[in-house]
Design an enzyme around this catalytic site. Structure first.
Site, PDB file in Angstrom:
ATOM      1  N   HIS A  34      82.678  25.688 -84.827  1.00 49.15           N
ATOM      2  CA  HIS A  34      83.001  27.046 -85.283  1.00 49.15           C
ATOM      3  C   HIS A  34      83.427  27.844 -84.056  1.00 49.15           C
ATOM      4  O   HIS A  34      83.476  27.305 -82.927  1.00 49.15           O
ATOM      5  CB  HIS A  34      81.792  27.668 -85.982  1.00 49.15           C
ATOM      6  N   HIS A  37      81.525  27.547 -80.721  1.00 47.64           N
ATOM      7  CA  HIS A  37      81.903  26.409 -79.876  1.00 47.64           C
ATOM      8  C   HIS A  37      83.249  26.683 -79.187  1.00 47.64           C
ATOM      9  O   HIS A  37      83.426  26.364 -78.007  1.00 47.64           O
ATOM     10  CB  HIS A  37      82.049  25.133 -80.719  1.00 47.64           C
TER      11      HIS A  37
HETATM   12  P1  AMP Z   1      75.515  22.598 -81.070  1.00 44.19           P
HETATM   13  O1  AMP Z   1      76.757  21.944 -81.578  1.00 44.19           O
HETATM   14  O2  AMP Z   1      74.830  23.484 -82.072  1.00 44.19           O
HETATM   15  O3  AMP Z   1      74.577  21.630 -80.386  1.00 44.19           O
HETATM   16  O4  AMP Z   1      75.978  23.597 -79.929  1.00 44.19           O
HETATM   17  C1  AMP Z   1      76.764  23.160 -78.840  1.00 44.19           C
HETATM   18  C2  AMP Z   1      76.836  24.280 -77.837  1.00 44.19           C
HETATM   19  O5  AMP Z   1      77.445  25.419 -78.448  1.00 44.19           O
HETATM   20  C3  AMP Z   1      75.462  24.739 -77.331  1.00 44.19           C
HETATM   21  O6  AMP Z   1      75.549  25.003 -75.940  1.00 44.19           O
HETATM   22  C4  AMP Z   1      75.219  25.989 -78.127  1.00 44.19           C
HETATM   23  O7  AMP Z   1      74.353  26.900 -77.499  1.00 44.19           O
HETATM   24  C5  AMP Z   1      76.619  26.554 -78.242  1.00 44.19           C
HETATM   25  N1  AMP Z   1      76.728  27.469 -79.368  1.00 44.19           N
HETATM   26  C6  AMP Z   1      76.436  27.207 -80.666  1.00 44.19           C
HETATM   27  N2  AMP Z   1      76.614  28.324 -81.411  1.00 44.19           N
HETATM   28  C7  AMP Z   1      77.003  29.301 -80.568  1.00 44.19           C
HETATM   29  C8  AMP Z   1      77.306  30.693 -80.733  1.00 44.19           C
HETATM   30  N3  AMP Z   1      77.248  31.292 -81.908  1.00 44.19           N
HETATM   31  N4  AMP Z   1      77.679  31.388 -79.637  1.00 44.19           N
HETATM   32  C9  AMP Z   1      77.719  30.786 -78.406  1.00 44.19           C
HETATM   33  N5  AMP Z   1      77.435  29.492 -78.194  1.00 44.19           N
HETATM   34  C10 AMP Z   1      77.069  28.764 -79.257  1.00 44.19           C
END
Ligand code: AMP
Length: 280
Positions: A34, A37
């Site tokens: 999203h 990311h």
């Molecule tokens: P995930 O795919 O949920 O493991 O997240 C991958 C990376 O994206 C991690 O470093 C998360 O902290 C970051 N991330 C996920 N959602 C957000 C968001 N809304 N804003 C900023 N970073 C995000």
């Protein structure tokens, strides 16, 4: 964009780029991408020459098997999003590639009390799983810089603790939380919510702002009670925590004007566990 499924082919390609003196930036994800990311990819593009993204739904960081099974997978859409957002390399390994000795042969990392508080308390073993996967990915990619979201603030501090010891040469850049217009923090898990629950879930951010406005005016326990009542009346069925912490240690604190503080929330709506935070 180039896609690699094995560490060996990825490393061979990256070696060539490194020999040219190019700076490698890395954004690890679990997919179902999203704009949160994408903000990391954009920051990565600004601060490095080559943007490497990984998509890997890491089984060892899910303390709840059902949460793992229900994790959204949207790989075709993800590839399209990455291709249109300046990603140079996608690493898309399978479980056997990342965990060659199997998912039960995990390394143990000393991350101290961070493992026992907040997310660590409610998701036992979660951060060991996170450290295990990130160490393996870092060994494959060997980036100059890694980009992490502040959405998972405790994860960021855990990885910083681990990397300061094991990968001191890799720079860490933390990126601000990206939100929907409603204020709801973007998350892959939001896809599991009904339209109504998505609307209701925006109350978390409103209440974080409410705490921020009142932090030096009212007793924190009363603020917390008010927030809990509002979440429960907006369809949340369970609250794991609403905490005020020192932003550099995540230790619980009283409101102190000279301290950098953070409010963190974890709560369930429609069976989906959401987390959010606000730096004060
Ligand atoms: P995930 O795919 O949920 O493991 O997240 C991958 C990376 O994206 C991690 O470093 C998360 O902290 C970051 N991330 C996920 N959602 C957000 C968001 N809304 N804003 C900023 N970073 C995000």
């Amino acid at each position: 964009m180039k896609l690699f499924k094995t560490a060996a082919t990825l490393q061979e390609h990256l070696q060539k780029l490194k020999k040219q003196g190019l700076k490698i930036g890395f954004v690890p994800t679990m997919g179902a991408l999203h704009n949160g990311h994408i903000a990391l990819m954009k920051e990565c593009k600004k601060k490095s020459d080559i943007v490497v993204c990984s998509i890997f739904v890491n089984p060892t960081q899910f303390n709840d098997k059902k949460d793992f099974e229900k994790y959204p997978i949207t790989i075709e859409k993800d590839i399209f999003l990455l291709e249109t957002n300046e990603t140079d390399i996608l690493f898309l390994p399978d479980v056997d590639e990342v965990y060659k000795e199997g998912i039960h042969q995990l390394q143990h990392f000393d991350i101290g009390y961070l493992e026992k508080i907040l997310e660590g308390k409610y998701r036992p073993g979660h951060f060991q799983g996170v450290c295990n996967v990130v160490v393996r990915l870092l060994k494959c990619v060997q980036p100059d810089v890694i980009f992490l979201g502040k959405k998972d603030y405790q994860q960021y501090l855990v990885l910083k603790t681990m990397m300061d010891k094991l990968f001191p040469d890799i720079q860490i850049i933390a990126v601000n939380i990206q939100r929907e217009k409603s204020g709801l923090a973007m998350s892959s898990r939001n896809a599991r919510l009904s339209i109504n629950a998505r609307k209701d879930a925006a109350v978390i951010y409103k209440k974080l702002l409410f705490i921020k406005r009142n932090i030096f005016k009212k007793d924190f326990n009363l603020l917390k009670q008010d927030v809990a009542e509002d979440l429960l009346s907006h369809g949340f069925e369970r609250i794991d925590y609403i905490e005020l912490c020192d932003a550099s240690t995540l230790l619980s604190t009283q409101p102190v004007k000279t301290k950098k503080m953070i409010i963190l929330v974890a709560a369930f709506i429609e069976g989906v566990r959401l987390i959010d935070n606000l730096l004060l």
